[in-house]
Design an enzyme around this catalytic site. Structure first.
Site, PDB file in Angstrom:
ATOM      1  N   SER A 150       2.928 -14.245   3.562  1.00  0.00           N
ATOM      2  CA  SER A 150       2.079 -13.896   2.413  1.00  0.00           C
ATOM      3  C   SER A 150       2.389 -12.462   2.001  1.00  0.00           C
ATOM      4  O   SER A 150       2.838 -11.643   2.820  1.00  0.00           O
ATOM      5  CB  SER A 150       0.602 -14.013   2.810  1.00  0.00           C
ATOM      6  N   TYR A 163      -6.151 -11.969   8.640  1.00  0.00           N
ATOM      7  CA  TYR A 163      -5.146 -12.787   7.951  1.00  0.00           C
ATOM      8  C   TYR A 163      -3.861 -11.992   7.746  1.00  0.00           C
ATOM      9  O   TYR A 163      -2.756 -12.481   8.023  1.00  0.00           O
ATOM     10  CB  TYR A 163      -5.699 -13.257   6.611  1.00  0.00           C
TER      11      TYR A 163
END
Length: 255
Positions: A150, A163
């Site tokens: 990501s 995350y």
């Protein structure tokens, strides 16, 4: 070294690709793109059998041999079975580590349980899958491992410390493993998508998604197909000199 068959229209002809978390979203688009390029596809899912079967049907409709395999890729025994099932289509040459989860919260509101779940799903699962598939690739002296990270693994995301850490760890894992197996004909790369129209964005309001699109220099959110196109290149024989790299289809959101 035995190079795979290559054609400009179906560059992955006959290769076996394992795509984790492939029943929906980015994983679904990747599985279908690989099938269209000629690969035989293992559609991994954890719970969504009907959705996975629908992806298999789409892959078969474009001439691919495809199967759906249920496996929780955070469980070593499930991962071993996933790779064994993949061999029913041939030698696994491509692994797309796509399965993962997200959760937004302040660090002070992030429980140890949430932290462990994110690391387990977004990092440990890729470790287990890579470890299980590498023996096949090393014997073939050819392989493509592509990890889906990501932009927040690159830049860090506010309210997404856990995350971001799990996805950043996946980037480091990619770079280290690339150095380890490069001489064996195996490349390891990372795709770090930006804001993509998937279920992960459904927690945002329509106004928030619109603002995010406007913040992105190209003026729109990304699609799962945008990510799939990047993965398709890295999976191809043409990307043989690309390894240890992080490619970020993000519309310029992070430069």
């Amino acid at each position: 070294m035995s190079e795979p068959f290559f054609s400009t229209t179906r560059p992955l002809f006959g290769q076996v690709a394992v795509v984790t978390g492939a029943s929906r979203g980015i994983g679904r688009s990747i599985a279908i793109a690989l099938a269209r390029a000629g690969a035989h596809v293992v559609v991994n899912y954890r719970q969504s059998k009907d959705a996975a079967d629908a992806v298999v049907d789409t892959c078969r409709a474009v001439g691919s041999r495809a199967i759906a395999v249920q496996a929780d890729v955070t469980v070593p025994e499930d991962v071993t079975n996933l790779m064994v099932m993949a061999t029913s289509l041939g030698v696994p040459r491509i692994l797309i580590n796509n399965a993962g989860i997200s959760k937004a919260s302040l660090l002070l509101e992030t429980s140890l349980e949430d932290w462990n779940a994110l690391v387990k799903s977004n990092l440990t699962a890729s470790f287990l899958c890579a470890k299980a598939v590498l023996p096949y690739m090393l014997r073939a002296e050819y392989g493509r491992i592509i990890n889906i990270s990501s932009i927040w693994g690159i830049a860090g995301g506010s309210y997404e410390v856990a995350y971001s850490a799990s996805k950043g760890g996946l980037i480091a894992f990619t770079k280290a493993l690339a150095k380890e197996v490069g001489r064996n004909g195996v490349t390891v790369n990372c795709v770090a998508p930006g804001a993509i129209e998937t279920d992960m964005l459904q927690t945002l309001t329509s106004d928030e998604r619109s603002a995010l699109a406007q913040e992105t220099p190209v003026g729109r959110l990304g699609t799962p197909e945008d990510v799939a196109h990047t993965v398709l290149f890295l999976a191809s024989p043409s990307a043989s000199f690309m390894t240890g790299q992080v490619i970020s289809p993000n519309g310029g959101l992070v430069i």
